[in-house]
Design an enzyme around this catalytic site. Structure first.
Site, PDB file in Angstrom:
ATOM      1  N   HIS A   1      -1.001   1.529 -16.037  1.00  0.00           N
ATOM      2  CA  HIS A   1      -2.431   1.048 -16.178  1.00  0.00           C
ATOM      3  C   HIS A   1      -2.221  -0.162 -17.064  1.00  0.00           C
ATOM      4  O   HIS A   1      -3.533  -0.848 -17.323  1.00  0.00           O
ATOM      5  CB  HIS A   1      -3.379   2.083 -16.709  1.00  0.00           C
ATOM      6  N   GLU A   2      -1.288  -0.735 -17.652  1.00  0.00           N
ATOM      7  CA  GLU A   2      -1.244  -1.772 -18.288  1.00  0.00           C
ATOM      8  C   GLU A   2      -0.464  -3.075 -17.243  1.00  0.00           C
ATOM      9  O   GLU A   2      -1.311  -3.508 -16.587  1.00  0.00           O
ATOM     10  CB  GLU A   2      -0.590  -1.728 -19.512  1.00  0.00           C
ATOM     11  N   MET A   3       0.659  -3.471 -17.621  1.00  0.00           N
ATOM     12  CA  MET A   3       1.161  -4.404 -16.739  1.00  0.00           C
ATOM     13  C   MET A   3       1.546  -4.088 -15.228  1.00  0.00           C
ATOM     14  O   MET A   3       1.570  -4.737 -14.448  1.00  0.00           O
ATOM     15  CB  MET A   3       2.377  -5.388 -17.402  1.00  0.00           C
TER      16      MET A   3
ATOM     17  N   ILE B   1      -3.761  -4.391 -15.404  1.00  0.00           N
ATOM     18  CA  ILE B   1      -3.863  -4.773 -14.206  1.00  0.00           C
ATOM     19  C   ILE B   1      -4.888  -4.081 -13.172  1.00  0.00           C
ATOM     20  O   ILE B   1      -5.102  -2.811 -13.379  1.00  0.00           O
ATOM     21  CB  ILE B   1      -2.510  -4.712 -13.568  1.00  0.00           C
TER      22      ILE B   1
ATOM     23  N   PRO C   1       4.590  -1.552 -22.455  1.00  0.00           N
ATOM     24  CA  PRO C   1       3.584  -1.923 -21.456  1.00  0.00           C
ATOM     25  C   PRO C   1       3.888  -2.521 -20.188  1.00  0.00           C
ATOM     26  O   PRO C   1       2.978  -2.394 -19.279  1.00  0.00           O
ATOM     27  CB  PRO C   1       2.697  -2.786 -22.566  1.00  0.00           C
TER      28      PRO C   1
END
Lengths: 319, 856
Positions: free
Chosen positions: A128-130, A86, A123
């Site tokens: 820094h992912e979802m 995201i 995640p």
């Protein structure tokens, strides 16, 4: 009447029982094992997992789903060196494929998850992912009565909308993504001409020079750890970076630069390669591996034969 | 109703049951905990772990023996092993038992080490495999080299060959000593730079580096392999299992114990409940019996009492047959009605207010109520109104139980009537009755005769023989009186030896004749002696009559007139009667009213004193005067002194009156003397009560002193009644008076208990012959003889004789001849106010031939 119902019957059978296209008794003296059948899954659970896998509500800003980085129709990985989470944030390691991930005895490059369930939930909350959190996710999902109803069906009893159930559904879907049916599977089952002579000699080479010492088993890897640069050290190569590998997980100095041996099924579909995704070509990857891990420098022919072989590991989805 | 045990026993019993049940439950829970299947599960998990532990060994063996060329089997086995360990962790087995927990921790540690070693085995084995494969290739390449002839190169080629052989040997036989190979490697590595053949150098370099990897990995694998078999893990699993089994065994023993406990407590509970049920059935029987008793009691109650129920608003919700029968209302008429339906109006608002206040606060009201039947008749009930309260103490309804006491009530009324109206000694009507009866008769304008009769000896009988005998005497008298034949008179017992009788008389009947006739009749009936105790008594009595006139409206007046007549009769020892309607007592008043009026009159100074002169028989000089109290009431007019003195004597009023008269008289004496009346004495009547007044003498002295009157000019008149008591006090008082120079006169001589001994004892100075002897003297030789005797006696005792009530010249002449000293009477002067007297005196003095003498 029976004639008219036959296709329906077959398709029904297909959903309940997903047998491998081939039934064979493989040669046990091969380091590689054909993938002939996948375990049966609860269809409702699989279907729920599939939708959750594609559900952007799992991310904080509803921008990405699991499938964003693991596009099923493109080999189960996004073909980026590092995936984008995201708000345009980059990941730290190359995205491994989700296809046949169920066959890996550990998940992630550093193998920190022992189960798909454990992997699936990470995640979601990784910034820094979802970048979301569970209460937020469930608050969003709760507003979808259909989804809640499906949860209720899949998980009789209360409560239904839980982290446990959600990851179970995702893992269940991922277990349905065990896909063999590659030319090489057929070859291993005795169908010698399923792959080309070059691929055959490539496979022989794969075994002879020791690739198969690590890339073995059903998933052609994914069942052990190995240090990068075990024969020729990684210093000065593309492998040299500040990723300590499994060491970050165990704290054992011997585990420094150790990574899970990546599975090679559908490897042709999932460039770029290695944990940092720095190598785009399969041939280069093979060459680097032979040099650093085996202490061998392969000829062009040898490389192309091996690449030819690796290509036969690409599954053909049953239509 | 003695149906149940005392409350506390029941409580204890129930507490016992509850305690036993709780105990049973506790044992059950303990049993359940002890017989928990959790350990069974853990046990089976441990079995699984052991199986998985072996599976790992099997997989490793399968790989290390070259049976499989991949790690899938190993990883599947280790993964299953790991997951199973985690699953057991979820059971939180560690909490159960310390020993178990320690074992489990050791096992986990050991398993972790083992898994780690397996990982090492995997990566090292791959390495070893590849290095040996690579070494094979080197071997092939080395053998393909030409044979070098230079000594160094030949030696290196030879050493390389040895290395290859040594490595092959090492790979084939795991326990082969590595040292020779290591030496070869050192030798090979030595002095390489001198070699010129490039391919030989490269080959030697590759061989050396791979040999080193091989050696190192082989060492490590050998090391790991010794520990990879999981002996430690297996041993710990065995220990875990036996520990679990131990615990299970203990638990099973405990469970068995708890089962026994459960059986015992169940039995106890069963017995207790059984006993309860048994007792309960007994209770039910008792209840049935008591219900029957209750029903019978109800039946009896219904027969006996008037039962009704009412709600809090007083509306009737239930009535029994008695209620219906006695009230005359049907049940339908009663139900839903207020109890006021049977209210007779006999009780006032306050009565019912109090009733409601009592029952509304939850107390039982008990009392007598007069109710009214439908037909208007009254009936009396003795009622208990019981408020029935609910558990919170609020009144729910009222149950009223009444019994018909109309009859008793009537009896009581009769009794009360009798008590109120009749003497309990003689059974004759009493004063109350008499008054009512007379009042009723007077109301009807009936001419009445009332007579007061006094049994003279009662006091003596009471004091000497006792009251029982006194009562006996009275009863006998009453019986005799009641038995007098002829005229119908009503005899009443006024108590204290006083009887009253009254009869209707006609206008024609003469009071004198009538009273004389009655006197004769009573004297006749009393003639016979009465046996009282040991004595036979002759009954002496006095009679006083009064006759009503048209104006006589008060029974009290008539009776008090009779009483006055009686008093007079007592004093005179003669028959006496009063006409109640005489001018002085014509109004309808009763004694109480009279007393109140008198009191008022004394206070406000309405009483006046008149004076009647006393004339010297021989000289005709005024020698003294008698002070006589008079009362003229605004409403009543002149009230007879006989009447009001009589009333005053019953209270302290007589003292006030006496004091008043004394004071007035003494001061008046001074005024008279100042007006020129020399040698005049003032004579004042003293009532018996005054004689007993200790302050009398001091008062007289003080008055005389302040009025500057010589005590020798004072004369006090007493009646014979004073002397009856014959008391020392009286004697002392009289002697004291005499010492002061005061003359004492005996009044009304011959009417009472006149006794010669008294005269001697008290040494009176003056004797006053009563009017009764004087009037009609000229016609009665007997009276003349009596007066002569009295005078002779008085003379003998050196007393001055005064004749009262001298009204005619004949009487005066007779008295003079008999030797009387002083006259007093209408012939000379009637009693008159002081001013009139002074006028009279001056007139009288002028008539006197030798007035000089009289004032000398």
């Amino acid at each position: 009447m029976p004639e008219r119902n036959l296709p329906l019957l077959l398709s029904l059978l297909w959903t309940l029982w997903i047998p491998a296209a081939l039934a064979c008794t493989p040669d046990t003296h091969e380091p590689l094992v054909p993938l002939t059948e996948s375990p049966r899954q609860d269809p409702a659970l699989v279907s729920l997992g599939r939708d959750l896998f594609h559900d952007v509500r799992l991310s904080a800003d509803n921008s990405i789903s699991c499938a964003t980085c693991h596009p099923i129709d493109r080999g189960g990985a996004d073909q980026l060196a590092l995936s984008v989470g995201i708000k345009g944030q980059f990941g730290t390691r190359n995205t491994p494929t989700v296809l046949n991930a169920a066959l890996n005895y550990r998940q992630f490059w550093d193998g920190r998850s022992a189960t798909l369930e454990d992997q699936a939930m990470q995640p979601v909350t990784t910034p820094h992912e979802m970048g979301s959190d569970w209460p937020e996710v469930f608050a969003k999902l709760q507003q979808d009565p259909d989804l809640v109803a499906r949860f209720r069906t899949a998980f009789p009893g209360t409560p239904t909308l839980t982290q446990d159930n959600l990851t179970k559904a995702l893992a269940s879907y991922e277990r349905s993504l065990i896909i063999g049916n590659s030319p090489f599977d057929r070859y291993l089952c005795g169908q010698t001409d399923a792959i080309s002579p070059a691929a055959r000699s490539g496979y022989q080479l794969f075994k002879d020079i020791g690739c198969s010492a690590c890339h073995q088993g059903q998933n052609v890897g994914g069942n052990m750890f190995e240090k990068v640069g075990i024969v020729i050290p990684a210093e000065g190569s593309i492998f040299e970076d500040d990723d300590p590998g499994r060491f970050a997980q165990t704290g054992n100095p011997e585990d420094r630069f150790e990574f899970r041996v990546p599975p090679l099924r559908n490897v042709a579909l999932t460039p770029p390669y290695f944990h940092n995704g720095k190598v785009g070509s399969l041939k280069d990857a093979v060459q680097l591996m032979a040099h650093h891990q085996l202490g061998r420098d392969l000829s062009e022919t040898q490389l192309s034969d091996i690449v030819e072989f690796l290509n036969t590991l690409t599954s053909v989805e049953p239509q | 109703m003695n149906l149940s045990f005392p409350r506390w026993i029941t409580s204890v019993y129930w507490a016992g049951i509850i305690a036993t049940a709780s105990l049973l439950l506790t044992f059950y829970l303990l049993y359940n905990a002890a017989a928990s299947r959790e350990l069974d599960e853990i046990s089976s998990e441990i079995n699984d772990l052991k199986r998985l532990n072996y599976a790992i060994n099997e997989a490793i063996l399968s790989h290390s023996s070259g049976d499989t060329l991949h790690y899938d089997h190993i990883t599947r086995a280790t993964q299953a092993f790991e997951l199973r360990i985690n699953r057991i962790l979820d059971h939180s087995l560690a909490e159960a038992d310390d020993h178990l927990a320690n074992l489990w921790n050791s096992f986990q540690q050991s398993a972790g080490v083992r898994l780690q070693m397996i990982e090492t085995y995997k990566s090292h084995y791959s390495l070893l495999h590849n290095s040996s494969a690579y070494f094979l290739m080197i071997a092939r390449q080395a053998r393909a080299l030409p044979v070098f002839t230079t000594p160094l190169e030949a030696e290196k080629q030879h050493q390389l060959e040895e290395l290859i052989l040594g490595i092959q040997k090492l790979m084939a036989f795991t326990h082969t000593d590595q040292v020779p190979v290591e030496n070869i490697i050192s030798a090979l590595d030595h002095n390489l730079s001198s070699i010129t053949n490039r391919s030989l150098i490269s080959l030697i370099q590759s061989a050396v580096s791979h040999a080193r990897i091989l050696m190192r990995t082989r060492n490590e694998i050998n090391e790991v392999f010794d520990n990879i078999n999981g002996r430690q893990t297996t041993r710990l699993l065995d220990q875990l299992q036996s520990a679990v089994i131990d615990i299970q065994r203990t638990q099973l023993q405990q469970a068995a114990e708890y089962r026994q406990m459960m059986a015992a407590t169940s039995l106890l509970l069963l017995l207790m409940i059984g006993a309860l049920v048994y007792r309960q059935s007994g209770l039910v029987r008792q209840l049935a019996a008591s219900k029957q008793i209750l029903e019978l009691q109800n039946l009896a109650l219904d027969k006996h009492a008037i039962v009704s129920e009412a709600n809090v608003r007083g509306e009737i919700t239930y009535v029994n047959d008695q209620f219906v029968n006695i009230s005359g209302y049907s049940r339908d008429e009663l139900l839903g009605e207020n109890h006021r339906l049977v209210n007779s109006g006999a009780h006032d608002r306050a009565f019912f207010k109090k009733l409601w206040q009592t029952i509304a606060r939850g107390d039982t009201w008990h009392g007598e109520i007069r109710n009214q039947k439908k037909n208007g008749d009254y009936y009396w009930v003795d009622a208990s109104i019981v408020p029935i309260t609910d558990s919170s103490g609020r009144v729910e309804k009222y149950i009223s139980i009444r019994t018909d006491i109309t009859e008793e009530k009537n009896n009581t009324a009769r009794k009360l009537y009798k008590q109120a109206n009749f003497s309990d000694v003689t059974g004759l009507p009493n004063r109350y009755y008499a008054e009512n009866a007379i009042q009723n008769l007077l109301k009807n304008k009936v001419r009445l005769m009332a007579a007061m009769l006094d049994i003279a000896d009662l006091r003596r009988v009471n004091s000497s023989l006792g009251y029982v005998e006194g009562d006996q005497l009275l009863r006998c008298c009453a019986k005799r009186l009641n038995n007098i034949p002829g005229d119908s008179a009503t005899f009443c017992d006024l108590g204290g030896g006083h009887f009253l009788f009254f009869a209707e008389i006609t206008e024609q009947q003469d009071p004198h004749q009538l009273s004389a006739d009655w006197y004769e009749k009573i004297a006749f009936t009393m003639k016979e002696p009465i046996a009282v105790g040991p004595a036979n008594l002759l009954i002496r009595f006095h009679l006083g009559f009064s006759i009503s006139t048209e104006e006589t409206k008060s029974a009290a007046l008539l009776m008090s007139a009779a009483h006055s007549a009686l008093s007079r009769a007592k004093d005179n020892r003669t028959l006496s009667y009063f006409i109640a309607g005489d001018s002085q007592s014509g109004s309808q008043i009763d004694s109480l009213l009279l007393e109140a009026a008198l009191q008022q009159a004394v206070k406000s100074g309405r009483l006046t004193v008149n004076y009647q002169p006393q004339i010297d028989v021989r000289t005709g000089h005024v020698k003294g005067m008698e002070a006589l109290v008079r009362w003229k009431d605004d409403k009543l007019g002149w009230v007879s002194p006989e009447l009001f003195i009589n009333i005053a004597e019953k209270s302290d009023l007589i003292l006030d009156i006496g004091r008043l008269v004394l004071k007035t008289a003494i001061y008046q004496l001074r005024d008279f003397q100042l007006a020129g009346m020399k040698n005049v004495r003032m004579s004042v009547n003293l009532s018996p009560r005054q004689i007993y007044d200790k302050g009398l003498i001091a008062e007289i002295c003080m008055l005389a002193d302040s009025a500057s009157v010589d005590l020798r000019d004072l004369e006090l008149e007493l009646t014979e009644g004073v002397l009856i008591d014959d008391s020392e006090d009286v004697l002392y008082q009289l002697l004291k008076l005499k010492d002061l120079g005061i003359s004492l006169a005996l009044d009304d001589f011959g009417t009472g208990y006149s006794a010669l001994s008294y005269l001697q004892k008290y040494s009176f100075d003056i004797l006053k012959i009563d009017k009764a002897f004087v009037s009609g003297m000229e016609d009665s030789a007997r009276k003349q003889e009596m007066v002569a005797a009295i005078i002779a006696m008085a003379r003998a005792m050196n007393m001055t004789i005064i004749a009262e009530g001298v009204e005619t010249e004949v009487e005066a002449a007779l008295l003079a001849r008999l030797g009387c000293d002083l006259y007093q009477g209408y012939l000379y002067a009637r009693p008159m106010p002081a001013d009139d007297l002074i006028d009279w005196f001056q007139g009288y003095q002028q008539l006197q031939p030798d007035n000089d003498r009289s004032f000398a």
